[in-house]
Design an enzyme around this catalytic site. Structure first.
Site, PDB file in Angstrom:
ATOM      1  N   PRO A 199       0.645  -1.303   0.287  1.00  0.00           N
ATOM      2  CA  PRO A 199       0.029   0.024  -0.012  1.00  0.00           C
ATOM      3  C   PRO A 199       0.735   1.233  -0.458  1.00  0.00           C
ATOM      4  CG  PRO A 199      -0.550  -1.408   1.529  1.00  0.00           C
ATOM      5  CD  PRO A 199       0.468  -1.944   1.614  1.00  0.00           C
ATOM      6  N   HIS A 420     -26.891  11.374  19.412  1.00  0.00           N
ATOM      7  CA  HIS A 420     -26.247   9.937  18.197  1.00  0.00           C
ATOM      8  C   HIS A 420     -24.983   8.997  18.337  1.00  0.00           C
ATOM      9  CE1 HIS A 420     -25.679   9.052  13.438  1.00  0.00           C
ATOM     10  NE2 HIS A 420     -24.535   8.614  14.010  1.00  0.00           N
ATOM     11  N   GLU A 421     -23.815   9.997  18.998  1.00  0.00           N
ATOM     12  CA  GLU A 421     -22.564   9.361  19.344  1.00  0.00           C
ATOM     13  C   GLU A 421     -23.141   8.304  20.486  1.00  0.00           C
ATOM     14  OE1 GLU A 421     -19.980   9.535  17.360  1.00  0.00           O
ATOM     15  OE2 GLU A 421     -21.299  11.582  16.020  1.00  0.00           O
ATOM     16  N   HIS A 424     -24.218   5.221  19.713  1.00  0.00           N
ATOM     17  CA  HIS A 424     -23.065   4.513  18.695  1.00  0.00           C
ATOM     18  C   HIS A 424     -22.001   4.056  20.168  1.00  0.00           C
ATOM     19  CE1 HIS A 424     -23.171   5.521  14.627  1.00  0.00           C
ATOM     20  NE2 HIS A 424     -23.102   6.914  14.846  1.00  0.00           N
TER      21      HIS A 424
END
EC number: 3.4.24.-
Length: 658
Positions: A199, A420-421, A424
């Site tokens: 890579p 939201h966080e 998670h």
């Protein structure tokens, strides 16, 4: 002595010779007495003058006295009576024509414009031909390879870390270049070419320089794109010239970076056999293993796209050996960090092993950038050493983006982001085989309005089905948290990237990784064009419509199952969800210790930076996120975008399974 000094000395010698020639041809000056005009008249009247020469243009009179002495004088005005007086005194009068220049001077003056034009023409021709440097328009058939001498390359194997296997594979090249007889007396033949594959940023070019630095041999460096020009046949000519130069400097190393620019598989695309790249490749194939031998020349090439190279280039006899330079593991990252930290004054609390554990998927170039960013953070703060705090900031900046402190968010948007966080983080903590959550932030970074970061306990080279399904559940945790707390009608576009990644994982589980019981361990290829891989422009389809519908149904079932699991987890822990939202609204960033307290439903300890600031100031620090005049979901151009509020993408599934 350099060519410039030699040319300067040559021109100086030519100038001295020309000056001597001009001096020899110039008329000599006889010894003459300069007489004033009044004395000349008196002497003429007294009869002492024998003869005179009068120049009418300059009004100069040159003559000889009866005693034999020469003299000269100038007439201050035109005197008509002078001639008659001289005749009366019986003086011989001679007319003298104007003096003409010498022959060389005449030739030089008449030919000077032509000589000037010839000189200018020669100058421009030398410039077009490169002036001996091989870089002009008339030298486009010459190789552009840069030659580095034995003492110019200071890089050694000590400067290369994190790829011990690759160094071991190429170390015998150094032994051969130093002592070829060691291998030849046993009938061994050193590889003609070595292809470094890996890579971007893993140190392929650095490894090639280290080989040259260790072997102490000339090193030719060129890029694959330097062979191809607009003129047909130039690339093949440059390949021939490069190998001719290398033969003169053998034993030596030729390093071709990004060889896929000319080594792409033949017969691809629209060019056919007359394509310039194909002619260049054909010449390279002949030079590497043709009738002409190139003893003592080792070709090292680097690419991150070995799948597009021509098979004839990869066969034994040309690139005999392929060395994979992959992403470093945790031990390799620690070694790379120590190499780059040599030039940085470090604080006592810096632990390279801890930084290496928190940077999975980082290449050598990424780690070098991490150390540099940490040094810049320390310099901005006026510190003399780089501490662990700067390394944490640098890691967050690289993985999550820079903090957008000038972006102000409304309280409603901050609340949405906090829920939201928090969703998670809670789902990620409670599903099995998931990487531990170590930081949650609602400070905008890059394109994300908030970030949840995971810190893997170890490097993963493969992913289990349970781990992948846990990732899908945690990705949907943010959207589910918004729906549970704010209502389905107030769910935002913040989960767009989460949905995209979850769908991609689920589809790969079904179509590529064989992790679906219903579809079985089969590869289901979809329609795709491979023109960019340099093989074919045609598209192919390897599945029926019924199979495609079955795949879609299985992907949906997989997503629905994990969506329901995440929803159940958040419903059962709704109190933790609200508490984590409140904590994020207050502190804006919480780490693993605060998350542990929240999950245990105990009092949350203060963040470390708040404790440090409270020693100096009783006022709690303010965060970097507040109000924005921009509407949510729009970029600077006004075009509607879907903001990303997701976890770091470092170490995504599939990277280690290809």
């Amino acid at each position: 002595m350099s060519d410039m000094a030699k040319n300067l000395i040559l021109w100086l010698v030519i100038a001295v010779v020309l000056m001597s020639v001009f001096q020899s041809f110039s008329p000599g000056e006889s010894s003459k007495v300069q007489t004033d005009y009044t004395t000349f008249l008196k002497e003429a009247n007294q009869g002492q003058i024998r003869e005179v020469r009068i120049d009418s243009e300059s009004r100069e009179i040159k003559g000889t006295k009866r005693s034999g002495e020469s003299f000269s004088t100038y007439i201050p005005y035109f005197d008509d009576q002078l001639i008659s007086d001289l005749v009366k005194q019986d003086v011989k009068i001679l007319g003298e024509p104007p003096e003409e220049p010498s022959l060389l001077t005449s030739i030089f003056i008449s030919w000077f414009p032509m000589l000037l034009l010839i000189g200018v023409w020669i100058f421009f021709m030398r410039q077009m031909q490169g002036g001996g440097g091989g870089r002009g328009a008339m030298s486009f058939g010459k190789s552009k390879a840069k030659l580095m001498g034995e003492d110019q390359i200071k890089t050694t194997f000590a400067d290369v870390a994190g790829c011990d296997e690759a160094k071991e594979d190429v170390s015998e090249l150094v032994d051969f270049l130093r002592d070829p007889s060691k291998f030849q007396k046993l009938g061994g033949r050193i590889p003609t070419g070595v292809l470094l594959v890996g890579p971007p940023g893993t140190g392929k070019t650095l490894l090639a320089k280290a080989i040259a630095g260790e072997a102490k041999v000339p090193f030719f460096s060129i890029s694959g794109s330097d062979f191809v020009e607009m003129f047909v046949g130039v690339g093949a000519s440059r390949v021939r010239d490069m190998f001719e130069q290398a033969k003169k400097a053998a034993p030596c190393i030729i390093f071709i970076d990004e060889i896929d620019a000319v080594g792409r598989q033949r017969g691809a695309g629209m060019g056919g056999g007359h394509d310039e790249r194909e002619q260049t490749l054909n010449q390279m194939l002949v030079e590497m293993d043709g009738f002409g031998g190139n003893e003592g020349i080792i070709v090292i090439a680097a690419t991150n796209r070995p799948d597009v190279l021509d098979p004839a280039l990869l066969r034994p006899g040309r690139f005999d050996r392929q060395v994979h330079v992959g992403l470093p593991d945790i031990r390799g990252r620690e070694q790379i960090l120590k190499v780059h930290m040599r030039k940085v004054p470090l604080g006592d609390n810096v632990e390279p092993s801890y930084i290496a554990r928190g940077t999975p998927g980082f290449s050598g170039a990424d780690l070098a950038n991490l150390v540099n960013e940490a040094a810049l953070f320390a310099a901005r703060s006026g510190k003399r050493t780089v501490s662990m705090e700067e390394f944490d900031k640098a890691k967050d900046k690289i993985m999550m983006g820079s903090e957008r402190k000038n972006m102000v968010m409304s309280e409603e948007e901050k609340t949405n982001t906090a829920y939201h966080e928090a969703g998670h983080a809670i789902v990620g903590r409670l599903v099995p085989e998931h990487d531990p959550v170590y930081k949650v932030s609602i400070i905008p970074r890059g394109r994300a309005l908030g970030v949840t970061m995971y810190l893997p306990e170890q490097d993963r080279y493969s992913h289990s089905k349970q781990h992948l399904e846990s990732m899908i559940s945690s990705l949907f945790g943010g959207r589910i948290a918004e729906a549970l707390t704010l209502g389905e009608d107030r769910v935002t576009t913040g989960a767009s990237n989460d949905i995209e990644r979850a769908t991609d994982i689920a589809r790969k589980m079904v179509t590529q990784w064989g992790l679906s019981t219903k579809m079985g361990p089969m590869l289901y290829a979809e329609e795709e064009g491979e023109v960019f891989l340099g093989r074919s422009m045609a598209k192919s389809k390897h599945m029926s419509d019924d199979t495609a519908r079955a795949i879609d149904a299985e992907v949906k079932a997989l997503i629905d199952r994990n969506y329901a699991r995440a929803q159940q987890i958040l419903t059962d822990n709704i109190d933790i969800l609200h508490s984590m939202k409140d904590c994020l609204m207050k502190y804006e960033t919480i780490d693993a210790k605060q998350i542990d307290d929240l999950m245990a439903r105990t009092d949350v300890r203060l963040p470390a930076d708040w404790v440090e600031d409270s020693k100096n100031d009783s006022t709690p620090p303010t965060g970097g996120a507040s109000v924005s005049d921009e509407p949510k979901g729009k970029d600077d151009s006004g075009e509607t975008k879907e903001p990303k509020k997701s976890e770091s993408t470092v170490g995504k599934p599939g990277d280690a399974t290809n």
